[in-house]
Design a protein around this motif. Structure first.
Motif, short mmCIF file in Angstrom:
data_model
loop_
_atom_site.label_atom_id
_atom_site.label_comp_id
_atom_site.label_asym_id
_atom_site.label_seq_id
_atom_site.Cartn_x
_atom_site.Cartn_y
_atom_site.Cartn_z
N LYS A 1 14.93 0.67 5.00
CA LYS A 1 14.04 0.11 3.98
C LYS A 1 12.68 -0.20 4.58
N ASP A 2 12.68 -0.73 5.80
CA ASP A 2 11.41 -1.09 6.43
C ASP A 2 10.53 0.13 6.61
N ASN A 3 11.10 1.24 7.06
CA ASN A 3 10.30 2.46 7.24
C ASN A 3 9.73 2.96 5.92
N LEU A 4 10.53 2.90 4.87
CA LEU A 4 10.08 3.38 3.57
C LEU A 4 9.01 2.46 2.99
N THR A 5 9.24 1.15 3.03
CA THR A 5 8.25 0.24 2.45
C THR A 5 6.96 0.24 3.27
N GLN A 6 7.06 0.42 4.58
CA GLN A 6 5.84 0.53 5.39
C GLN A 6 5.07 1.81 5.05
N ALA A 7 5.79 2.88 4.76
CA ALA A 7 5.13 4.12 4.34
C ALA A 7 4.41 3.92 3.01
N ALA A 8 5.04 3.16 2.10
CA ALA A 8 4.41 2.86 0.82
C ALA A 8 3.16 2.01 1.01
N LEU A 9 3.26 0.98 1.86
CA LEU A 9 2.11 0.13 2.12
C LEU A 9 0.97 0.92 2.77
N THR A 10 1.31 1.77 3.73
CA THR A 10 0.29 2.58 4.39
C THR A 10 -0.42 3.47 3.40
N GLN A 11 0.33 4.09 2.49
CA GLN A 11 -0.30 4.95 1.48
C GLN A 11 -1.24 4.15 0.59
N VAL A 12 -0.79 2.99 0.13
CA VAL A 12 -1.62 2.15 -0.73
C VAL A 12 -2.91 1.77 -0.02
N LEU A 13 -2.81 1.34 1.23
CA LEU A 13 -3.99 0.91 1.97
C LEU A 13 -4.92 2.08 2.28
N GLU B 1 10.72 18.80 0.81
CA GLU B 1 10.91 17.53 1.51
C GLU B 1 9.69 16.63 1.33
N ARG B 2 8.49 17.20 1.40
CA ARG B 2 7.28 16.40 1.19
C ARG B 2 7.25 15.82 -0.22
N ALA B 3 7.64 16.64 -1.19
CA ALA B 3 7.66 16.18 -2.58
C ALA B 3 8.68 15.05 -2.76
N ARG B 4 9.84 15.19 -2.12
CA ARG B 4 10.86 14.14 -2.24
C ARG B 4 10.39 12.86 -1.57
N ARG B 5 9.77 12.96 -0.39
CA ARG B 5 9.26 11.77 0.28
C ARG B 5 8.22 11.07 -0.59
N GLN B 6 7.34 11.87 -1.21
CA GLN B 6 6.33 11.26 -2.06
C GLN B 6 6.96 10.59 -3.27
N GLN B 7 7.99 11.22 -3.84
CA GLN B 7 8.68 10.60 -4.97
C GLN B 7 9.28 9.25 -4.57
N LEU B 8 9.88 9.20 -3.39
CA LEU B 8 10.49 7.96 -2.93
C LEU B 8 9.44 6.88 -2.68
N ILE B 9 8.30 7.27 -2.14
CA ILE B 9 7.22 6.30 -1.93
C ILE B 9 6.71 5.78 -3.27
N ASP B 10 6.53 6.68 -4.24
CA ASP B 10 6.05 6.27 -5.56
C ASP B 10 7.04 5.32 -6.23
N CYS B 11 8.33 5.61 -6.11
CA CYS B 11 9.35 4.72 -6.68
C CYS B 11 9.32 3.36 -5.99
N THR B 12 9.08 3.36 -4.70
CA THR B 12 9.01 2.10 -3.95
C THR B 12 7.84 1.26 -4.41
N VAL B 13 6.69 1.89 -4.60
CA VAL B 13 5.51 1.17 -5.12
C VAL B 13 5.82 0.58 -6.48
N ASP B 14 6.43 1.37 -7.35
CA ASP B 14 6.77 0.88 -8.69
C ASP B 14 7.69 -0.33 -8.63
#
Length: 207
Positions: free
Chosen positions: A62-74, A16-29
């Motif tokens: 979408k908001d939860n996922l994109t916020q997770a992506a933004l949080t990771q980037v920051l 599950e952690r790996a899948r969540r990370q994959q989704l965050i990486d795809c969102t950043v891309d």
């Protein structure tokens, strides 16, 4: 879509952690190439090779996922800067390290910069916050203000209001990066050197 009964819970958690990370990486891309408005859950699912329902299993919107992506980037951005500042031998060197780390990270991580500008800024030039004070949420000016305060206590910086000065220095850095995003021919190494001089001239003691 929950793990089947009897499955190894640790393996399920890892998956599950790996899948969540994959989704965050795809969102950043996708945000960095298509922009935030065009980054839909369906597009993220397609990029990750999963169903939209699978995306919603890990992130409810979408908001939860994109916020997770933004949080990771920051967080990655902040860690990069913090590591270089903490390695500096004295307060002046720490301040110089901060300026160069801020510029260097953004120079080397253009995708991540695009995510920040898409999600926090109204304009793609990177200057106008959608919500004034948003940077405060991520302790940006507070971190620099602490560096400046430490320099004052060490006697190497003149007296000034650390909050105001941190906002001024941060604004100068943002202005340079905003121009570079629109005009990639700008020499960021030379710009960083100028920002170092600008910053030291603004804060150093003059005895």
């Amino acid at each position: 879509m929950s793990p089947r009964r009897g499955a190894d819970p640790e393996a399920a958690t890892f998956t599950e952690r790996a899948r969540r990370q994959q989704l965050i990486d795809c969102t950043v891309d996708l945000i960095s190439t298509r922009g935030y408005p065009s980054t839909s859950l369906s597009a993220i699912a397609e990029r990750a090779g999963v169903s939209k329902a699978a995306v919603l299993y890990h992130f409810s919107s979408k908001d939860n996922l994109t916020q997770a992506a933004l949080t990771q980037v920051l967080e990655q951005f902040g860690d990069h800067v913090r590591e270089r500042v903490e390695a500096a031998p004295d307060p002046l060197a720490a301040l110089v390290a901060y300026v160069h780390a801020m510029i260097g990270y953004q120079r080397d991580h253009r995708r991540q910069v695009r995510v920040i500008t898409e999600m926090l800024l109204d304009d793609h030039g990177g200057t106008r916050l959608k919500s004034p004070g948003s940077h405060d949420t991520y302790a940006r000016w507070q971190f620099l203000a602490t560096l400046l305060t430490e320099g004052q206590r060490a006697g190497v910086l003149r007296e000034f209001d650390p909050r105001t000065m941190s906002l001024a220095i941060g604004g100068a850095i943002d202005g340079v990066i905003g121009h570079w995003l629109a005009h990639p021919d700008l020499d960021l190494d030379a710009a960083a050197a100028e920002l170092e001089t600008f910053t030291l001239n603004a804060v150093a003691r003059r005895d």
